[in-house]
Design an enzyme around this catalytic site. Structure first.
Site, PDB file in Angstrom:
ATOM      1  N   GLU A  88     -61.435   1.126  34.518  1.00 37.14           N
ATOM      2  CA  GLU A  88     -60.374   1.538  35.454  1.00 37.14           C
ATOM      3  C   GLU A  88     -60.513   3.003  35.855  1.00 37.14           C
ATOM      4  O   GLU A  88     -60.052   3.415  36.913  1.00 37.14           O
ATOM      5  CB  GLU A  88     -58.990   1.263  34.853  1.00 37.14           C
ATOM      6  CG  GLU A  88     -58.546   2.163  33.689  1.00 37.14           C
ATOM      7  CD  GLU A  88     -59.001   1.667  32.315  1.00 37.14           C
ATOM      8  OE1 GLU A  88     -59.992   0.903  32.259  1.00 37.14           O
ATOM      9  OE2 GLU A  88     -58.377   2.060  31.306  1.00 37.14           O
ATOM     10  N   CYS A  91     -61.223  -2.270  26.105  1.00 38.83           N
ATOM     11  CA  CYS A  91     -61.275  -1.479  24.878  1.00 38.83           C
ATOM     12  C   CYS A  91     -60.543  -2.205  23.746  1.00 38.83           C
ATOM     13  O   CYS A  91     -61.076  -3.150  23.186  1.00 38.83           O
ATOM     14  CB  CYS A  91     -60.723  -0.080  25.133  1.00 38.83           C
ATOM     15  SG  CYS A  91     -61.408   1.129  24.006  1.00 38.83           S
ATOM     16  N   GLN A 131     -34.841  27.460  47.973  1.00 35.49           N
ATOM     17  CA  GLN A 131     -34.702  28.921  48.066  1.00 35.49           C
ATOM     18  C   GLN A 131     -34.784  29.561  46.679  1.00 35.49           C
ATOM     19  O   GLN A 131     -35.449  30.565  46.478  1.00 35.49           O
ATOM     20  CB  GLN A 131     -33.355  29.285  48.698  1.00 35.49           C
ATOM     21  CG  GLN A 131     -33.185  28.830  50.138  1.00 35.49           C
ATOM     22  CD  GLN A 131     -31.799  29.176  50.665  1.00 35.49           C
ATOM     23  OE1 GLN A 131     -31.261  30.227  50.348  1.00 35.49           O
ATOM     24  NE2 GLN A 131     -31.232  28.283  51.452  1.00 35.49           N
ATOM     25  N   GLU A 143     -59.088  -0.409  11.671  1.00 33.93           N
ATOM     26  CA  GLU A 143     -58.033   0.478  12.171  1.00 33.93           C
ATOM     27  C   GLU A 143     -56.694   0.115  11.500  1.00 33.93           C
ATOM     28  O   GLU A 143     -55.832   0.969  11.332  1.00 33.93           O
ATOM     29  CB  GLU A 143     -57.924   0.327  13.705  1.00 33.93           C
ATOM     30  CG  GLU A 143     -56.891   1.242  14.339  1.00 33.93           C
ATOM     31  CD  GLU A 143     -56.938   1.272  15.860  1.00 33.93           C
ATOM     32  OE1 GLU A 143     -57.811   0.625  16.462  1.00 33.93           O
ATOM     33  OE2 GLU A 143     -56.083   1.958  16.460  1.00 33.93           O
ATOM     34  N   GLN A 172     -61.414  -5.716  21.620  1.00 28.14           N
ATOM     35  CA  GLN A 172     -61.405  -5.832  20.156  1.00 28.14           C
ATOM     36  C   GLN A 172     -60.470  -6.959  19.713  1.00 28.14           C
ATOM     37  O   GLN A 172     -60.784  -7.726  18.805  1.00 28.14           O
ATOM     38  CB  GLN A 172     -60.991  -4.488  19.534  1.00 28.14           C
ATOM     39  CG  GLN A 172     -61.979  -3.360  19.858  1.00 28.14           C
ATOM     40  CD  GLN A 172     -61.516  -1.987  19.374  1.00 28.14           C
ATOM     41  OE1 GLN A 172     -60.393  -1.829  18.882  1.00 28.14           O
ATOM     42  NE2 GLN A 172     -62.368  -0.968  19.517  1.00 28.14           N
ATOM     43  N   HIS A 177     -63.686   1.925  29.592  1.00 27.07           N
ATOM     44  CA  HIS A 177     -62.529   1.913  30.493  1.00 27.07           C
ATOM     45  C   HIS A 177     -62.987   1.917  31.957  1.00 27.07           C
ATOM     46  O   HIS A 177     -63.047   2.978  32.582  1.00 27.07           O
ATOM     47  CB  HIS A 177     -61.651   3.135  30.222  1.00 27.07           C
ATOM     48  CG  HIS A 177     -60.913   3.056  28.926  1.00 27.07           C
ATOM     49  ND1 HIS A 177     -59.720   2.389  28.793  1.00 27.07           N
ATOM     50  CD2 HIS A 177     -61.218   3.517  27.690  1.00 27.07           C
ATOM     51  CE1 HIS A 177     -59.320   2.450  27.537  1.00 27.07           C
ATOM     52  NE2 HIS A 177     -60.212   3.133  26.844  1.00 27.07           N
TER      53      HIS A 177
HETATM   54  N1  GLN Z   1     -57.828   1.829  18.939  1.00 27.52           N
HETATM   55  C1  GLN Z   1     -59.099   1.372  19.354  1.00 27.52           C
HETATM   56  C2  GLN Z   1     -60.216   2.316  18.937  1.00 27.52           C
HETATM   57  O1  GLN Z   1     -59.970   3.470  18.682  1.00 27.52           O
HETATM   58  C3  GLN Z   1     -59.152   1.151  20.855  1.00 27.52           C
HETATM   59  C4  GLN Z   1     -58.987   2.399  21.643  1.00 27.52           C
HETATM   60  C5  GLN Z   1     -58.712   2.153  23.091  1.00 27.52           C
HETATM   61  O2  GLN Z   1     -58.298   1.063  23.473  1.00 27.52           O
HETATM   62  N2  GLN Z   1     -58.912   3.141  23.938  1.00 27.52           N
HETATM   63  O3  GLN Z   1     -61.334   1.923  18.870  1.00 27.52           O
END
Ligand code: GLN
Length: 542
Positions: A516, A380, A191, A404, A384, A514
């Site tokens: 997913e 991703c 309400q 990175e 790596q 990705h």
């Molecule tokens: N950090 C990594 C890059 O920028 C992977 C990024 C991620 O997994 N989305 O390339």
């Protein structure tokens, strides 16, 4: 004629407004209508791309490279309609557009104000890029009563008035809590929430009441009476055991019928929801189960990996098994033996991630999977890490890493400063802005004939969505391939490694994109279907 449905939420957040919107979209589709879903988020970030997953959950990426709210993932999974850049907006973007216009002098000396300039920009967004869909569903993020959502509510109030009830509808999602001390359901929060909306000039047409037990008729009547809504339009939205039951259950409670009735469209035809019912049936009655370890950093917050856990479930549905997810914080492998945590699992998945914290643990997980022949899926960052593992432990490249994390003698993963998107060359440097500057959105990838991935996809080339700044370094291709790891998917110009696999391993695949994000319950992603199939095979061994 395009009609607009505005969906707001009240009382508390996390009531599942996104799923509710997605389910309504799916029900309208099942009735034969075309739909698009949009999300308006009241926060000041231009997009969620720079927000921590702890704050915001997953960043969902569209084909056209927008970084958006995870609700867009629900929309896509439930309706199959690919979201676009124009389906997601925040206060930050609206304001930055308005301010850019002001700087250009487009307001011709006028005083720029929230009403009408900001509200006009919001209305423009809502009505932009529409291609004749029957319904546009607009979900307003946050909860009614938040200061920052006021311009959005004002804009939809104005639009409701301009379009009239035949072209617009307001739906409000609230909570009817059960107070155990009193042994009663309480309608007062609903309400109050509707009163708050009414104070802003919005009369909801349909109320969705989240509730953990059946709503007694007397409470339904009371809500209808106090909130000025027809009794049948007060819809109990009960908790369900699987999210795929939501459209079925909302339909049974009359949601789609009430919406169509509002628009004076036929609403009493019998709806065929068998495809949803079948999915629910499969989820409820699996023939077996497998356990997948997800070795990541944001494992305390499941929303950070929303599409991923959904895609794994889709892979389970495709194989008729239940997929147990074992969430493991990779930092634990810096203190404890990986064997302890991974010995019993049937598959290991290292998802996307950023930053050095926990990376060594992910590398150890990749090593364990490779050496012990356990199915490994690196997405991703996970790809790596697998590449770094191979470089260090097989190719003997001491100190191999990604730039990175800082300087390294062997940058097997490094910053990509230039790449091609369509006809355009895109450039980045270490000092580029953080927001919106990654390799984002859908890119083509050519698969090596005869590779496992080409067999899995059953296609010579594919398109998948990206969100990353760093790339596997093509200059290390030969040295890495000598380890047995094959570069089985490449960008069409052959510069960017997009997929790697070990052909002599039961299932070890790394992907720079990705997958997913594109998996759907009715169309499980082939990589997830195949990964779970491999996990089922593994479960027969352990
Ligand atoms: N950090 C990594 C890059 O920028 C992977 C990024 C991620 O997994 N989305 O390339």
């Amino acid at each position: 004629m395009t009609r607009f449905i505005f969906i707001t939420g009240g009382v508390v957040s996390s009531l599942g407004k996104g799923l509710c919107s997605a389910s309504l979209g799916a029900l309208l589709q099942a009735r034969g209508y075309t739909v698009r879903l949009r999300k308006l988020d009241p926060y000041l970030n231009v997009d969620p791309g720079t927000m921590s997953p702890y704050q915001h959950g997953e960043v969902y990426v569209t084909d056209d490279g927008a970084e958006t709210d995870l609700d867009l993932g629900h929309y896509e999974r439930y309706t199959g309609v690919a979201s676009r850049f124009t389906d997601s907006v925040t206060t930050g973007r609206i304001y930055s557009n308005v301010i850019a216009k002001e700087r250009r002098g487009d307001y011709l000396g006028g005083t720029v104000q929230v009403i009408p300039h900001v509200t006009d920009a919001i209305k423009e967004f809502i009505q932009a890029d529409i291609s004749g869909e029957d319904f546009i569903l607009c979900e307003i993020g946050g909860t009614v009563g938040d200061i920052e959502s006021l311009p959005f509510l004002e804009a939809i109030r104005q639009l409701g008035n301009e379009l009239g009830p035949e072209r617009s509808m307001f739906m409000h999602l609230t909570l009817v809590p059960y107070i155990s001390a009193a042994g009663e359901l309480k309608t007062k929060p609903t309400q109050h929430s509707v009163k708050e909306l009414l104070g802003l000039g919005i009369q909801p047409d349909v109320l969705m009441c989240r509730i953990d037990r059946p709503l007694p008729a007397s409470d339904r009547r009371k809500i209808a009476l106090f909130c000025n809504v027809r009794e049948e339009a007060v819809i109990p939205a009960m908790d369900v055991d699987t999210i795929y039951q939501v459209p079925v259950s909302y339909h049974e409670q009359g949601l789609d019928a009430q919406v169509l009735r509002h628009f004076k469209l036929p609403f009493d035809q019998v709806l065929d929801l068998s495809r949803w019912r079948e999915i629910v049936e499969r989820v409820r009655k699996p023939e077996g189960e497998v356990t997948i370890a997800i070795v990541g950093k944001y494992v305390q917050l499941k929303d950070a990996y929303k599409s991923l856990s959904e895609a794994l479930e889709h892979g389970g549905i495709a194989n008729n098994v239940h997929v147990n997810l074992d969430w493991i914080d990779s930092e634990i492998f810096e203190r404890e033996d990986v064997v302890l945590h991974l010995e019993h699992v049937h598959g290991i998945l290292v998802p996307g991630g950023f930053g050095e914290r926990g990376a060594e643990g992910k590398i150890k997980a990749a090593q364990f999977a490779r050496e012990r022949n356990v199915p490994y899926f690196g997405i991703c960052f996970g790809m790596q890490m697998a590449v770094i593992e191979a470089a260090r432990n097989i190719a003997g490249l001491k100190g191999a890493s990604t730039t990175e994390f800082g300087d390294t003698p062997h940058p097997v993963v490094g910053l990509m400063t230039e790449w091609v998107r369509g006809n355009e060359v895109q450039r980045r440097t270490q000092t580029s802005d953080k927001g919106g500057t990654m390799r984002l959105g859908s890119y083509p990838c050519v698969l090596t004939p005869g590779s496992r991935v080409s067999e899995i996809y059953g296609a010579p080339s594919i398109n998948e969505r990206h969100r990353h700044r760093y790339e596997v370094n093509i200059n290390y291709k030969d040295r890495l391939e000598k380890t047995g790891m094959k570069f089985c998917g490449m960008s069409p110009d052959g510069v960017l490694p997009e997929m790697v696999e070990y052909p002599n391993h039961p299932w070890f695949i790394g992907v720079q994109f990705h997958p997913e994000l594109k998996s759907k319950p009715f169309e499980p992603h082939p990589l997830f279907t195949s990964f779970i199939e491999a996990a089922v095979a593994q479960s027969r061994l352990v």
